[in-house]
Design a protein around this motif. Sequence first.
Motif, PDB file in Angstrom:
ATOM      1  N   SER A 152      41.506  40.223  69.851  1.00 29.96           N
ATOM      2  CA  SER A 152      42.820  39.897  70.416  1.00 29.96           C
ATOM      3  C   SER A 152      43.753  41.087  70.258  1.00 29.96           C
ATOM      4  CB  SER A 152      43.442  38.703  69.697  1.00 29.96           C
ATOM      5  OG  SER A 152      42.561  37.618  69.738  1.00 29.96           O
TER       6      SER A 152
ATOM      7  N   PHE B 173      47.897  42.465  70.924  1.00 31.50           N
ATOM      8  CA  PHE B 173      49.284  42.134  71.231  1.00 31.50           C
ATOM      9  C   PHE B 173      49.754  42.999  72.392  1.00 31.50           C
ATOM     10  CE2 PHE B 173      53.812  42.815  70.909  1.00 31.50           C
ATOM     11  CZ  PHE B 173      54.301  41.553  70.647  1.00 31.50           C
TER      12      PHE B 173
ATOM     13  N   GLU C  62      53.218  43.714  75.018  1.00 22.52           N
ATOM     14  CA  GLU C  62      54.573  43.365  75.437  1.00 22.52           C
ATOM     15  C   GLU C  62      54.506  42.815  76.852  1.00 22.52           C
ATOM     16  OE1 GLU C  62      57.304  46.660  74.837  1.00 22.52           O
ATOM     17  OE2 GLU C  62      56.200  47.134  73.017  1.00 22.52           O
TER      18      GLU C  62
ATOM     19  N   GLN D 188      58.154  36.583  76.320  1.00 24.55           N
ATOM     20  CA  GLN D 188      58.462  37.815  75.616  1.00 24.55           C
ATOM     21  C   GLN D 188      57.247  38.690  75.314  1.00 24.55           C
ATOM     22  OE1 GLN D 188      58.757  38.699  71.838  1.00 24.55           O
ATOM     23  NE2 GLN D 188      59.554  40.593  72.705  1.00 24.55           N
ATOM     24  N   PHE D 189      56.095  38.071  75.095  1.00 21.20           N
ATOM     25  CA  PHE D 189      54.912  38.873  74.780  1.00 21.20           C
ATOM     26  C   PHE D 189      53.665  38.159  75.263  1.00 21.20           C
ATOM     27  CE2 PHE D 189      55.680  36.176  71.092  1.00 21.20           C
ATOM     28  CZ  PHE D 189      54.424  35.613  70.874  1.00 21.20           C
TER      29      PHE D 189
ATOM     30  N   ILE E 151      49.202  37.747  74.556  1.00 19.45           N
ATOM     31  CA  ILE E 151      48.063  38.026  73.683  1.00 19.45           C
ATOM     32  C   ILE E 151      46.823  38.065  74.565  1.00 19.45           C
ATOM     33  CG2 ILE E 151      46.676  37.230  71.739  1.00 19.45           C
ATOM     34  CD1 ILE E 151      49.205  35.762  70.736  1.00 19.45           C
TER      35      ILE E 151
ATOM     36  N   ARG F  93      42.901  38.211  74.919  1.00 12.25           N
ATOM     37  CA  ARG F  93      41.698  37.906  74.140  1.00 12.25           C
ATOM     38  C   ARG F  93      40.481  38.339  74.933  1.00 12.25           C
ATOM     39  NH1 ARG F  93      44.626  32.279  74.116  1.00 12.25           N
ATOM     40  NH2 ARG F  93      45.996  32.563  72.321  1.00 12.25           N
TER      41      ARG F  93
ATOM     42  N   VAL G 179      47.115  46.988  67.821  1.00 20.36           N
ATOM     43  CA  VAL G 179      46.761  46.133  66.694  1.00 20.36           C
ATOM     44  C   VAL G 179      45.729  45.125  67.206  1.00 20.36           C
ATOM     45  CG1 VAL G 179      47.584  44.287  65.198  1.00 20.36           C
ATOM     46  CG2 VAL G 179      48.910  46.379  65.417  1.00 20.36           C
TER      47      VAL G 179
ATOM     48  N   ASN H 212      43.020  42.029  66.464  1.00 23.54           N
ATOM     49  CA  ASN H 212      42.698  40.941  65.569  1.00 23.54           C
ATOM     50  C   ASN H 212      41.293  40.440  65.930  1.00 23.54           C
ATOM     51  OD1 ASN H 212      42.492  37.961  65.254  1.00 23.54           O
ATOM     52  ND2 ASN H 212      44.421  38.235  64.163  1.00 23.54           N
TER      53      ASN H 212
ATOM     54  N   ILE I 295      55.031  44.924  65.731  1.00 23.81           N
ATOM     55  CA  ILE I 295      54.107  44.045  65.023  1.00 23.81           C
ATOM     56  C   ILE I 295      53.136  44.896  64.204  1.00 23.81           C
ATOM     57  CG2 ILE I 295      54.244  42.207  66.749  1.00 23.81           C
ATOM     58  CD1 ILE I 295      51.156  43.193  67.064  1.00 23.81           C
ATOM     59  N   THR I 296      52.597  44.312  63.180  1.00 25.79           N
ATOM     60  CA  THR I 296      51.665  44.999  62.290  1.00 25.79           C
ATOM     61  C   THR I 296      50.383  44.169  62.220  1.00 25.79           C
ATOM     62  OG1 THR I 296      52.488  43.755  60.419  1.00 25.79           O
ATOM     63  CG2 THR I 296      53.556  45.858  60.863  1.00 25.79           C
ATOM     64  N   PRO I 297      49.291  44.778  61.789  1.00 20.67           N
ATOM     65  CA  PRO I 297      48.048  44.004  61.649  1.00 20.67           C
ATOM     66  C   PRO I 297      48.244  42.783  60.739  1.00 20.67           C
ATOM     67  CG  PRO I 297      47.601  46.346  61.395  1.00 20.67           C
ATOM     68  CD  PRO I 297      49.094  46.201  61.475  1.00 20.67           C
TER      69      PRO I 297
ATOM     70  N   PHE J 296      49.888  40.005  62.888  1.00 22.20           N
ATOM     71  CA  PHE J 296      49.370  39.687  64.213  1.00 22.20           C
ATOM     72  C   PHE J 296      48.317  38.578  64.146  1.00 22.20           C
ATOM     73  CE2 PHE J 296      46.369  40.698  67.808  1.00 22.20           C
ATOM     74  CZ  PHE J 296      47.144  40.036  68.753  1.00 22.20           C
ATOM     75  N   SER J 297      48.408  37.654  65.068  1.00 22.22           N
ATOM     76  CA  SER J 297      47.427  36.580  65.178  1.00 22.22           C
ATOM     77  C   SER J 297      47.064  36.408  66.644  1.00 22.22           C
ATOM     78  CB  SER J 297      48.027  35.284  64.637  1.00 22.22           C
ATOM     79  OG  SER J 297      47.295  34.178  65.137  1.00 22.22           O
ATOM     80  N   ASP J 298      45.879  35.833  66.893  1.00 21.45           N
ATOM     81  CA  ASP J 298      45.467  35.567  68.276  1.00 21.45           C
ATOM     82  C   ASP J 298      46.129  34.301  68.802  1.00 21.45           C
ATOM     83  OD1 ASP J 298      43.858  34.210  66.312  1.00 21.45           O
ATOM     84  OD2 ASP J 298      42.656  33.457  67.977  1.00 21.45           O
ATOM     85  N   GLU J 299      46.852  33.597  67.942  1.00 23.11           N
ATOM     86  CA  GLU J 299      47.458  32.334  68.369  1.00 23.11           C
ATOM     87  C   GLU J 299      48.939  32.512  68.698  1.00 23.11           C
ATOM     88  OE1 GLU J 299      46.509  28.771  66.107  1.00 23.11           O
ATOM     89  OE2 GLU J 299      45.122  30.031  64.976  1.00 23.11           O
ATOM     90  N   VAL J 300      49.322  32.085  69.865  1.00 27.41           N
ATOM     91  CA  VAL J 300      50.705  32.185  70.330  1.00 27.41           C
ATOM     92  C   VAL J 300      51.652  31.479  69.352  1.00 27.41           C
ATOM     93  CG1 VAL J 300      52.306  31.477  72.150  1.00 27.41           C
ATOM     94  CG2 VAL J 300      50.046  32.374  72.748  1.00 27.41           C
TER      95      VAL J 300
ATOM     96  N   MET K  30      52.423  33.603  66.391  1.00 32.28           N
ATOM     97  CA  MET K  30      53.302  34.726  66.728  1.00 32.28           C
ATOM     98  C   MET K  30      54.733  34.253  66.971  1.00 32.28           C
ATOM     99  SD  MET K  30      51.409  37.181  66.291  1.00 32.28           S
ATOM    100  CE  MET K  30      52.531  38.469  66.776  1.00 32.28           C
TER     101      MET K  30
ATOM    102  N   LEU L 276      59.407  41.111  69.640  1.00 31.92           N
ATOM    103  CA  LEU L 276      58.255  41.771  69.030  1.00 31.92           C
ATOM    104  C   LEU L 276      57.758  42.825  70.007  1.00 31.92           C
ATOM    105  CD1 LEU L 276      56.388  38.657  67.616  1.00 31.92           C
ATOM    106  CD2 LEU L 276      57.772  40.305  66.347  1.00 31.92           C
ATOM    107  N   VAL L 277      57.501  44.008  69.512  1.00 26.69           N
ATOM    108  CA  VAL L 277      57.028  45.073  70.400  1.00 26.69           C
ATOM    109  C   VAL L 277      55.717  45.642  69.864  1.00 26.69           C
ATOM    110  CG1 VAL L 277      59.325  45.623  71.271  1.00 26.69           C
ATOM    111  CG2 VAL L 277      58.430  46.861  69.279  1.00 26.69           C
ATOM    112  N   GLU L 278      55.040  46.391  70.725  1.00 21.53           N
ATOM    113  CA  GLU L 278      53.741  46.935  70.359  1.00 21.53           C
ATOM    114  C   GLU L 278      53.890  47.985  69.273  1.00 21.53           C
ATOM    115  OE1 GLU L 278      51.736  48.262  73.933  1.00 21.53           O
ATOM    116  OE2 GLU L 278      52.203  46.381  74.927  1.00 21.53           O
ATOM    117  N   PRO L 279      52.840  48.165  68.476  1.00 20.57           N
ATOM    118  CA  PRO L 279      52.879  49.196  67.447  1.00 20.57           C
ATOM    119  C   PRO L 279      53.186  50.553  68.077  1.00 20.57           C
ATOM    120  CG  PRO L 279      50.849  47.924  67.300  1.00 20.57           C
ATOM    121  CD  PRO L 279      51.563  47.470  68.526  1.00 20.57           C
ATOM    122  N   ARG L 280      53.983  51.355  67.383  1.00 19.21           N
ATOM    123  CA  ARG L 280      54.287  52.734  67.801  1.00 19.21           C
ATOM    124  C   ARG L 280      55.144  52.824  69.048  1.00 19.21           C
ATOM    125  NH1 ARG L 280      51.902  56.254  65.097  1.00 19.21           N
ATOM    126  NH2 ARG L 280      50.218  55.572  63.783  1.00 19.21           N
ATOM    127  N   SER L 281      55.699  51.708  69.502  1.00 15.79           N
ATOM    128  CA  SER L 281      56.527  51.822  70.693  1.00 15.79           C
ATOM    129  C   SER L 281      57.923  52.309  70.315  1.00 15.79           C
ATOM    130  CB  SER L 281      56.578  50.494  71.449  1.00 15.79           C
ATOM    131  OG  SER L 281      57.004  49.459  70.598  1.00 15.79           O
TER     132      SER L 281
END
Lengths: 145, 444
Positions: free
Chosen positions: A7, A9, A11, A41-42, A44, A46, A65, A67, B387-389, B392-396, B399, B422-427
């Motif tokens: 999975s 993340f 934007e 807003q975001f 996921i 998979r 990132v 998962n 977000i960070t590892p 982060f989860s695969d479930e909405v 999040m 929430l934004v992507e890492p390093r953005s």
Amino acid sequence: MKLQQLSLFLENRPGRLDAPLEAIAAAGINILTLSLADTAQFGILRLIVRDWDKAKQVLENGGWVVNLTEVVAVDVEDKPGGLAAVLKVLDQAGVNIEYMYAFSSYRPGKAILIFRFEDPDHAVKVLLDQNIRALDSDELIHADA
Amino acid sequence: MLNALWNDDAGGFHPASAPDFLPDTRLREVQLRRLRAVVARAYERVELFRTRMQERQLTPDSIQGLGDIARLPFMVKTDLRDTYPFGLFASPMSDIVRLHASSGTTGKPIVVAYTQEDLNVWAEVMTRTFASCGLHRGDILQNAFGYGLFTGGLGAHYGAETLGATVIPISGGNTDRQIMVMRDFGVTALCATPSYFTYLVERAAELDADLRDMPLKVGIFGAEPWSDAMRTRIEEAAGIKAYDIYGLSEIIGPGVASECEAQSGLHVFEDHFYPEIIDPDSGEVLPDGEEGELVITTLSKKAMPVIRYRTRDITRIIPEPCACGRSIRRIRRIGRRSDDMIILRGVNVYPSQIEAALLTVEGTLPHYQIILTRDQGLDQMTVEVEITPEVFSDEVRVMEQVRARLAQAIERIIGIRVTLSLVEPRSIERSQGKAKRVIDRRGD
């Protein structure tokens, strides 16, 4: 039998889906199936891929990132009521489904369901008790062959 | 005798630190003598200062006691801009051996000057800074403050050399090399901005390098406000003691004040930099212990004396004695600058409050940015958090819970509902120096 699902993340902006898919494609990894959950807003993304550890490495190197989750794949008759039959089994056993998605199989007349369970081991056992066998990754990969 | 103590490996006392322990009456004598001299020097040699004194019917003789400092006019940042480049110099160029400049966010920079004597004082206060953070001869210091016009790099550099530490003048940036040097050279102490160090820790983890396994034991952080929660995260993530130091180019650069090993406020090197706390609205001097704007007078600067400079930093003087035994007074850590203050729908908000709120939520060192916009005349604040590892989860559902927890944490602290994104890492762009936390688009 459980499968590894990746999975990511994302934007919720135009073009955000392209980059990870391109990265995977560039590494020569084929996607067996995917699902995209989105909110205002975001999102996921998979993914189920042939070579999940390589794909994970590629994506993490690209700064995403990632998962790793265990999911369960089963095949059902590709006809009205095929899904309902499986859901009934799960429902009767009180198994909680976090989410699921489906795709058509390589085998005529079969569809494949991917389940994310709260407790995958328990779910696999419940299904097996009713002679519904979870597919292993080889069977899915053959679906792609 | 003092040198003998210092050269003993077990000794934790550097001779340069002696003024930190001056008896109170002796310290006040030194301050008054130096104050009278610096006021006379500025009056004789700096037109802006003389004119303002004369407007108030003041002469250098008006300063009879330390309390008379309150009669003197303030200086503000625009005074340094208006006299750009050399208008506030009190020494001829032939005596000035160094210039630094601070990049203004708008228009011209401000220029500051040093005589050799000023540089010696600077090295002394930075030596006292490092000594109070527990550094010794034999320490290997990686100086990741920027070298150049910014005062951080060279200020720390000469202080550390005077201390007798081994200095690695690596400057900011090139993070992978920083990590390699830190490991290969057995670095025991590091200077950086807290935001850059946070990035360095994050990058080290990506390279499978754990700072906790390295000899690094002390981090010396300055040049931007950072929260106690951030300190805890940094100390745990890197296995170090993290010290806060304070300074500003207008006064000298780093070396105005420093924490000691008690980590309970910053000792002001007040034999050189006289601190006052004022009410930022009325300009009245407030008694020790009350919160207000920090005002500093350089007591010994030759090239560019700065009298009653309004720092815009909000703090208070801690009147109680410190556990470390230093008699020079402490100021509370600067959590906020009046310049950084965001006025959102009439409420004052500081970036440090947002940072503290985010750190109350489980996760890791947050990278965040505050974006201000105006929608139909109403100010809106969006806080973007990477977000960070860990979160982060695969479930909405999960999040959305993370997002709600972060938004609630902010609302609890500032009392206003903000949009949390929430934004992507390093953005969010990584800073190699001072982090840019606020983007104000309300004027767009």
